[in-house]
Design an enzyme around this catalytic site. Structure first.
Site, PDB file in Angstrom:
ATOM      1  N   ILE A  29      22.908 -11.823  29.900  1.00  0.00           N
ATOM      2  CA  ILE A  29      23.998 -10.971  30.362  1.00  0.00           C
ATOM      3  C   ILE A  29      23.500  -9.538  30.236  1.00  0.00           C
ATOM      4  O   ILE A  29      22.992  -9.136  29.192  1.00  0.00           O
ATOM      5  CB  ILE A  29      25.292 -11.208  29.553  1.00  0.00           C
ATOM      6  CG1 ILE A  29      26.443 -10.331  30.062  1.00  0.00           C
ATOM      7  CG2 ILE A  29      25.079 -11.008  28.077  1.00  0.00           C
ATOM      8  CD1 ILE A  29      27.791 -10.655  29.415  1.00  0.00           C
ATOM      9  N   SER A  30      23.590  -8.772  31.314  1.00  0.00           N
ATOM     10  CA  SER A  30      23.033  -7.424  31.334  1.00  0.00           C
ATOM     11  C   SER A  30      23.757  -6.513  30.355  1.00  0.00           C
ATOM     12  O   SER A  30      24.915  -6.717  30.013  1.00  0.00           O
ATOM     13  CB  SER A  30      23.139  -6.825  32.735  1.00  0.00           C
ATOM     14  OG  SER A  30      22.351  -7.545  33.649  1.00  0.00           O
ATOM     15  N   GLN A  31      23.047  -5.454  29.934  1.00  0.00           N
ATOM     16  CA  GLN A  31      23.683  -4.482  29.059  1.00  0.00           C
ATOM     17  C   GLN A  31      24.754  -3.737  29.846  1.00  0.00           C
ATOM     18  O   GLN A  31      24.613  -3.487  31.051  1.00  0.00           O
ATOM     19  CB  GLN A  31      22.651  -3.531  28.482  1.00  0.00           C
ATOM     20  CG  GLN A  31      21.891  -2.691  29.503  1.00  0.00           C
ATOM     21  CD  GLN A  31      20.643  -2.093  28.901  1.00  0.00           C
ATOM     22  OE1 GLN A  31      19.595  -2.735  28.845  1.00  0.00           O
ATOM     23  NE2 GLN A  31      20.753  -0.851  28.442  1.00  0.00           N
TER      24      GLN A  31
ATOM     25  N   ARG B 243      33.995  -8.391  27.269  1.00  0.00           N
ATOM     26  CA  ARG B 243      32.627  -8.938  27.359  1.00  0.00           C
ATOM     27  C   ARG B 243      32.417 -10.098  26.398  1.00  0.00           C
ATOM     28  O   ARG B 243      31.626 -11.005  26.670  1.00  0.00           O
ATOM     29  CB  ARG B 243      31.627  -7.816  27.085  1.00  0.00           C
ATOM     30  CG  ARG B 243      30.161  -8.185  27.368  1.00  0.00           C
ATOM     31  CD  ARG B 243      29.281  -6.964  27.232  1.00  0.00           C
ATOM     32  NE  ARG B 243      27.887  -7.235  27.577  1.00  0.00           N
ATOM     33  CZ  ARG B 243      26.859  -7.072  26.740  1.00  0.00           C
ATOM     34  NH1 ARG B 243      27.087  -6.641  25.488  1.00  0.00           N
ATOM     35  NH2 ARG B 243      25.621  -7.321  27.122  1.00  0.00           N
TER      36      ARG B 243
END
Length: 228
Positions: free
Chosen positions: A70-72, A44
């Site tokens: 950016i999504s968790q 990530r």
């Protein structure tokens, strides 16, 4: 499916951090072993600006360029799990963003098409996926995701990483019978619901999954600051 690097040369602390993240995702309901493995093998930190890379293994959403996020990881995991991707699936993603969700999907699917309305994000995601991660079963397209990709339809799976005000009929029309769509739906950024839609021979089956918060689905292309 393209084989991807395992990143075994990562420092021990980083590998340990990824393992801890996987344990955290399990506690949040991500239990599919293939999904967890795909997340663990996807670095990530590569998808983040340097200022945020030390937070890459936190289960939080983080800012990226063009005012996006950016999504968790737990949301990425839950959405991917709900999508029920198999190695034979052709997947459409609307809202490429950093490319992180597409990278996870690429480790699970036969082919991934991902659309991004911000050209700078599309360019960066394409470079990361192809050059850094050697994932060649992903096609990044700078375009209007609200229109989908009719020339490649029908799709086995469709995922939206941006919230539609209502179920988008134009995208649903590109979903194969037997296919699955996962998306957030809501008319504000305060109240949104993650839903799963299955297209059956008899019609559409809807299932509520979880409350979420995403940027809205917008039509058209965003202005490119690098042009003009």
């Amino acid at each position: 499916m393209s084989a991807a690097p395992e990143h075994d040369d990562a420092p021990d602390a980083l590998r340990e951090g990824r393992m801890k993240l996987v344990f955290a995702l399990r506690s949040r309901g991500v239990t599919d072993a293939r999904v967890l493995d795909a997340i663990e093998r996807t670095p990530r930190e590569l998808f983040l600006d340097r200022a945020f890379r030390d937070r890459a293994l936190e289960d939080v959403a983080l800012p990226i360029a063009c005012g996006q996020t950016i999504s968790q990881p737990s949301i990425v995991g839950l959405m991917t799990q709900a999508l029920e991707v198999t190695p034979r699936c052709k997947v459409l993603e609307v809202g490429c963003g950093s490319g992180y969700q597409a990278a996870v999907l690429a480790r699970l699917a036969r082919r991934v098409y991902t659309i991004e309305r911000h050209r700078p994000l599309a360019r960066r995601a394409r470079a990361l996926l192809e050059r850094e991660l050697d994932l060649h079963n992903v096609t990044v397209i700078a375009g209007d995701g609200a229109s989908g990709l009719p020339e490649q339809a029908p799709f086995d799976r469709i995922i939206l990483t941006c919230a539609a005000e209502d179920t988008p009929s134009e995208l649903l029309a590109q979903l194969r019978v037997g296919g699955v769509m996962v998306l957030p739906v809501g008319q504000s950024d305060e109240i949104q619901q993650l839903i799963r839609i299955r297209r059956t021979p008899e019609g559409l089956d809807y299932q509520d999954l979880a409350p979420v918060r995403f940027v809205p689905l917008l039509e058209g292309m965003a202005e490119d600051p690098d042009e003009g």
